[in-house]
Structure formats: structure tokens, C-alpha cells
Scaffold this motif. Structure first.
Motif, PDB file in Angstrom:
ATOM      1  N   LEU A   1       0.875  -1.172   0.071  1.00 41.91           N
ATOM      2  CA  LEU A   1      -0.108  -0.118  -0.065  1.00 41.91           C
ATOM      3  C   LEU A   1       1.036   1.336   0.063  1.00 41.91           C
ATOM      4  O   LEU A   1       0.610   2.180  -0.740  1.00 41.91           O
ATOM      5  N   LEU A   2       1.882   1.288   0.749  1.00 39.51           N
ATOM      6  CA  LEU A   2       2.538   2.584   0.831  1.00 39.51           C
ATOM      7  C   LEU A   2       3.804   2.482   0.163  1.00 39.51           C
ATOM      8  O   LEU A   2       4.186   3.975  -0.218  1.00 39.51           O
TER       9      LEU A   2
ATOM     10  N   VAL B   1       4.943   7.575   7.358  1.00 37.62           N
ATOM     11  CA  VAL B   1       4.078   7.855   6.200  1.00 37.62           C
ATOM     12  C   VAL B   1       3.834   9.221   6.024  1.00 37.62           C
ATOM     13  O   VAL B   1       3.625  10.244   7.000  1.00 37.62           O
ATOM     14  N   GLY B   2       3.858   9.827   4.898  1.00 37.67           N
ATOM     15  CA  GLY B   2       3.370  11.260   4.385  1.00 37.67           C
ATOM     16  C   GLY B   2       4.190  12.681   4.706  1.00 37.67           C
ATOM     17  O   GLY B   2       5.513  12.361   5.015  1.00 37.67           O
TER      18      GLY B   2
ATOM     19  N   HIS C   1      -4.894  12.120   4.956  1.00 37.25           N
ATOM     20  CA  HIS C   1      -5.040  12.743   3.952  1.00 37.25           C
ATOM     21  C   HIS C   1      -4.556  12.250   2.529  1.00 37.25           C
ATOM     22  O   HIS C   1      -3.383  11.444   2.537  1.00 37.25           O
ATOM     23  N   VAL C   2      -5.362  12.131   1.795  1.00 39.37           N
ATOM     24  CA  VAL C   2      -4.973  11.861   0.178  1.00 39.37           C
ATOM     25  C   VAL C   2      -5.424  12.831  -0.794  1.00 39.37           C
ATOM     26  O   VAL C   2      -6.450  13.327  -0.402  1.00 39.37           O
TER      27      VAL C   2
ATOM     28  N   GLU D   1      -4.027  23.635   3.165  1.00 40.88           N
ATOM     29  CA  GLU D   1      -3.506  24.925   3.456  1.00 40.88           C
ATOM     30  C   GLU D   1      -2.522  24.989   4.563  1.00 40.88           C
ATOM     31  O   GLU D   1      -1.557  25.957   4.264  1.00 40.88           O
ATOM     32  N   MET D   2      -2.546  24.135   5.351  1.00 37.45           N
ATOM     33  CA  MET D   2      -1.538  24.206   6.520  1.00 37.45           C
ATOM     34  C   MET D   2      -0.180  23.811   5.969  1.00 37.45           C
ATOM     35  O   MET D   2       0.895  24.218   6.261  1.00 37.45           O
ATOM     36  N   LEU D   3      -0.301  22.837   4.758  1.00 37.27           N
ATOM     37  CA  LEU D   3       0.844  22.240   4.320  1.00 37.27           C
ATOM     38  C   LEU D   3       1.513  23.502   3.569  1.00 37.27           C
ATOM     39  O   LEU D   3       2.790  23.610   3.668  1.00 37.27           O
TER      40      LEU D   3
END
Length: 137
Positions: A25-26, A48-49, A79-80, A131-133
Motif C-alpha cells: 500500500l505505502l 508515512v506522509g 489525507h489523500v 492550506e496548513m501544508l
């Protein structure tokens, strides 16, 4: 007080099969593993992420007493960018639907599945996350 997720832990009767499923998956191998005393690996951990949040897979023998066997409780949503595409991939990999794809307004879409090991995995497109990212230095 709460500053962000540090680690999300999932339990599995077959932690090796869970590791293999999450590697697929990852698209990454776990960066850490810990053997049970005198035995096989009992814990795998992935990063992850965007924030390298830790996802831990723990042999169910080490679950807290009274942990329910059935999926339920809180749902953490990862989040995706494409909820429908991510949901389709998870279902194709053998996950089972838990909550349907639901739009809560422009930019906010969720769904969740149970992985083959009985854990609830939530996915979400979340404009606030983006937005935060974007605001990070």
C-alpha cells in the motif's frame, strides 16, 4: 496540549502479513522492527506522509486487555489527494468498506475501510490540511 499525531498503531494476528500488505500500500519498507523476546518480529514501524507520521503494526498478542476484536471507535483519516482512487485501490487490495465515500462540502471528502487485519483505515481529502501544508516555511 495535543500537537499532532506521533504514532498510529494497528494490531494484527499475522503481523508479517500485515507488514507485507502495508508495504504494498505505502510503497516503502518499515524503517524499524522489534522482535518479541526470543521470537519473531512483533512490531513494524513505517514513516508515512508529509509529516512522516509513524504507523506501527503490532502483533495482537501485545494488544491492551479488553481491546475489541471488531472494528470500531475513532477513525483517523489520512489525507489523500484522490479519495475515490485511494478507496478503489484499498478495496482492490482486499480491504472491506467501512464508511462510504462522503462529501461534506467543497474540499472535504472522506471514506474508510477495514484492512484485512480488522483495523479501520480512514482516508480524506481535506482543504485545511493542504492550506496548513502550503503555509509551512
Amino acid at each position: 496540549m495535543l500537537r499532532g499525531l506521533a504514532t498510529v498503531n494497528f494490531y494484527a494476528d499475522d503481523v508479517e502479513a500485515a507488514k507485507d500488505w502495508y508495504v504494498e500500500l505505502l510503497g516503502v519498507e518499515p524503517y524499524f522492527q522489534s522482535p518479541a523476546e526470543g521470537g519473531p518480529v512483533a512490531y513494524y514501524e513505517f514513516r508515512v506522509g508529509d509529516h512522516q507520521t509513524e504507523l506501527g503494526l503490532i502483533d495482537r498478542r501485545f494488544a491492551p486487555p479488553g481491546l475489541p476484536d471488531a472494528p470500531g471507535g475513532a477513525i483517523g483519516h489520512w489525507h489523500v489527494d484522490d479519495v475515490k482512487g485511494a478507496l478503489d485501490r484499498l478495496l482492490a487490495m482486499g480491504a472491506e468498506p467501512y464508511t462510504p465515500l462522503t462529501e461534506y462540502g467543497p474540499g472535504f471528502v472522506t471514506a474508510s475501510v477495514t484492512d484485512p487485519f480488522g483495523n479501520v483505515l480512514g482516508i480524506m481529502h481535506n482543504e485545511h490540511y493542504l492550506e496548513m501544508l502550503a503555509a509551512r516555511p
